[in-house]
Design a protein around this motif. Structure first.
Motif, PDB file in Angstrom:
ATOM      1  N   MET A   1       0.030  10.795   0.395  1.00 20.69           N
ATOM      2  CA  MET A   1       0.055   9.494   0.605  1.00 20.69           C
ATOM      3  C   MET A   1       0.927   9.087   1.975  1.00 20.69           C
ATOM      4  SD  MET A   1       0.102   7.306  -2.941  1.00 20.69           S
ATOM      5  CE  MET A   1      -0.897   7.970  -4.243  1.00 20.69           C
ATOM      6  N   GLU A   2       1.890   9.711   2.296  1.00 15.44           N
ATOM      7  CA  GLU A   2       2.797   9.451   3.413  1.00 15.44           C
ATOM      8  C   GLU A   2       2.487  10.419   4.522  1.00 15.44           C
ATOM      9  OE1 GLU A   2       7.493   8.941   4.429  1.00 15.44           O
ATOM     10  OE2 GLU A   2       6.993   9.451   2.571  1.00 15.44           O
TER      11      GLU A   2
ATOM     12  N   SER B   1      -9.466  -3.587  -1.639  1.00 19.19           N
ATOM     13  CA  SER B   1     -10.157  -2.372  -1.402  1.00 19.19           C
ATOM     14  C   SER B   1      -9.535  -1.197  -1.084  1.00 19.19           C
ATOM     15  CB  SER B   1     -11.145  -2.752  -0.334  1.00 19.19           C
ATOM     16  OG  SER B   1     -12.231  -3.798  -0.571  1.00 19.19           O
ATOM     17  N   LEU B   2      -8.439  -1.357  -0.249  1.00 17.14           N
ATOM     18  CA  LEU B   2      -7.556  -0.351   0.188  1.00 17.14           C
ATOM     19  C   LEU B   2      -6.700   0.060  -1.029  1.00 17.14           C
ATOM     20  CD1 LEU B   2      -6.416  -1.290   3.826  1.00 17.14           C
ATOM     21  CD2 LEU B   2      -7.322   0.735   3.208  1.00 17.14           C
ATOM     22  N   GLU B   3      -6.163  -0.751  -1.755  1.00 15.12           N
ATOM     23  CA  GLU B   3      -5.253  -0.534  -2.866  1.00 15.12           C
ATOM     24  C   GLU B   3      -6.164   0.175  -4.082  1.00 15.12           C
ATOM     25  OE1 GLU B   3      -1.645  -3.808  -2.794  1.00 15.12           O
ATOM     26  OE2 GLU B   3      -3.528  -3.944  -4.428  1.00 15.12           O
TER      27      GLU B   3
ATOM     28  N   ALA C   1       3.794   1.562  -6.161  1.00 17.23           N
ATOM     29  CA  ALA C   1       4.680   0.949  -5.025  1.00 17.23           C
ATOM     30  C   ALA C   1       4.317   1.717  -3.765  1.00 17.23           C
ATOM     31  CB  ALA C   1       6.154   1.132  -5.268  1.00 17.23           C
ATOM     32  N   PRO C   2       4.099   3.263  -3.894  1.00 12.95           N
ATOM     33  CA  PRO C   2       3.635   3.892  -2.538  1.00 12.95           C
ATOM     34  C   PRO C   2       2.163   3.602  -2.238  1.00 12.95           C
ATOM     35  CG  PRO C   2       4.813   5.762  -3.864  1.00 12.95           C
ATOM     36  CD  PRO C   2       4.936   4.344  -4.901  1.00 12.95           C
TER      37      PRO C   2
ATOM     38  N   LEU D   1       1.118   2.242   1.134  1.00 15.67           N
ATOM     39  CA  LEU D   1       0.120   2.971   2.007  1.00 15.67           C
ATOM     40  C   LEU D   1      -1.113   1.826   2.333  1.00 15.67           C
ATOM     41  CD1 LEU D   1      -1.580   5.277   3.147  1.00 15.67           C
ATOM     42  CD2 LEU D   1      -2.559   5.619   0.987  1.00 15.67           C
ATOM     43  N   ALA D   2      -1.351   0.991   1.543  1.00 17.58           N
ATOM     44  CA  ALA D   2      -2.225   0.026   1.761  1.00 17.58           C
ATOM     45  C   ALA D   2      -2.042  -1.019   2.876  1.00 17.58           C
ATOM     46  CB  ALA D   2      -2.610  -0.905   0.220  1.00 17.58           C
ATOM     47  N   ARG D   3      -0.661  -1.400   2.598  1.00 22.72           N
ATOM     48  CA  ARG D   3       0.008  -2.141   3.727  1.00 22.72           C
ATOM     49  C   ARG D   3      -0.329  -1.609   5.174  1.00 22.72           C
ATOM     50  NH1 ARG D   3       3.685  -3.245  -0.353  1.00 22.72           N
ATOM     51  NH2 ARG D   3       5.198  -2.101   0.587  1.00 22.72           N
TER      52      ARG D   3
END
Length: 237
Positions: free
Chosen positions: A62-63, A160-162, A196-197, A201-203
């Motif tokens: 994710m990162e 949608s991203l989340e 939380a990650p 990521l979505a933000r």
């Protein structure tokens, strides 16, 4: 980078993100169960042996890895579709396919992308999905396909991203369950810890552009390449 996202919709809103629950559920016919994103080799090699190592592996994706890149590509494709900028949508798709670091990763994203478009066109057709018919060689990357549908139906980009990132993580946890290093309770704990990650990521992806693409999850890419010649396999990637 945006500091807030459109993640909610009011009750009765025609743009409620409910369709995401259908499109990203295990029952939607994209064949996600057949892919492990290289996890199968990582388990055999001893990189992933328990819940802790799996959670760290997924957090790194994710990162630094493909999950981050897919989120950025999703965001760019979503905005292109919303603006009816069809050349930009096709360009984002071509880049998504080209960035696949191995044959199996390319198969993973394009096979799921094609399956998603076929199923969505049958029941959830919209202009952005139709425009993907112009993709070179007919190859459609999975994040682009889902982004096109979400944008075409006016769903909120943040939600949608989340949902997309969570579905990817959940599919990899499911693969790990079948490979044996974790049990079902561990799987749920990992998904809870990854919320939380996923939100972070979505933000980050919400305000990102294609210029923000980049990654450094080399071990995951190597795992995907090594899986291509792994002797005994359950998964296609």
């Amino acid at each position: 980078m945006a500091t807030s996202m459109d993640t909610t919709a009011t009750e009765g809103d025609g743009n409620s993100p409910l369709p995401l629950l259908i499109w990203l559920s295990p029952g939607f016919p994209v064949g996600a169960f057949a892919y492990s994103h290289g996890l199968e080799w990582a388990v055999e090699a001893g990189d992933i042996v328990d819940a802790r190592s799996l959670e760290a592996w997924l957090a790194d994706l994710m990162e630094f890895g493909a999950l981050r890149s897919d989120a950025v590509l999703f965001s760019a494709a979503f905005r292109s579709a919303a603006a009816a900028d069809w050349p930009a949508l096709i360009e984002a798709n071509a880049l998504a396919v080209a960035l696949s670091p191995s044959a199996e990763r390319r198969l993973e994203t394009t096979a799921q992308g094609a399956a998603f478009v076929a199923a969505a066109r049958a029941a959830w057709d919209c202009e952005p999905l139709r425009r993907l018919d112009h993709a070179p060689d007919g190859r459609i990357a999975y994040p682009i396909a889902v982004a096109a549908a979400a944008s075409g139906h006016g769903l909120p980009l943040g939600a949608s991203l989340e949902a997309f990132a969570l579905a990817q993580a959940a599919n990899l946890v499911s693969a790990a369950l079948r490979l044996g290093p974790i049990g079902q309770t561990d799987g749920q704990k990992i998904l809870a810890a990854l919320l939380a990650p996923i939100r972070a990521l979505a933000r980050a992806a919400y305000g990102a552009s294609l210029a923000d693409l980049g990654g450094a999850a080399f071990r995951s890419d190597i795992a995907a390449m090594r899986h291509e010649s792994q002797y005994s396999r359950l998964f296609r990637s």
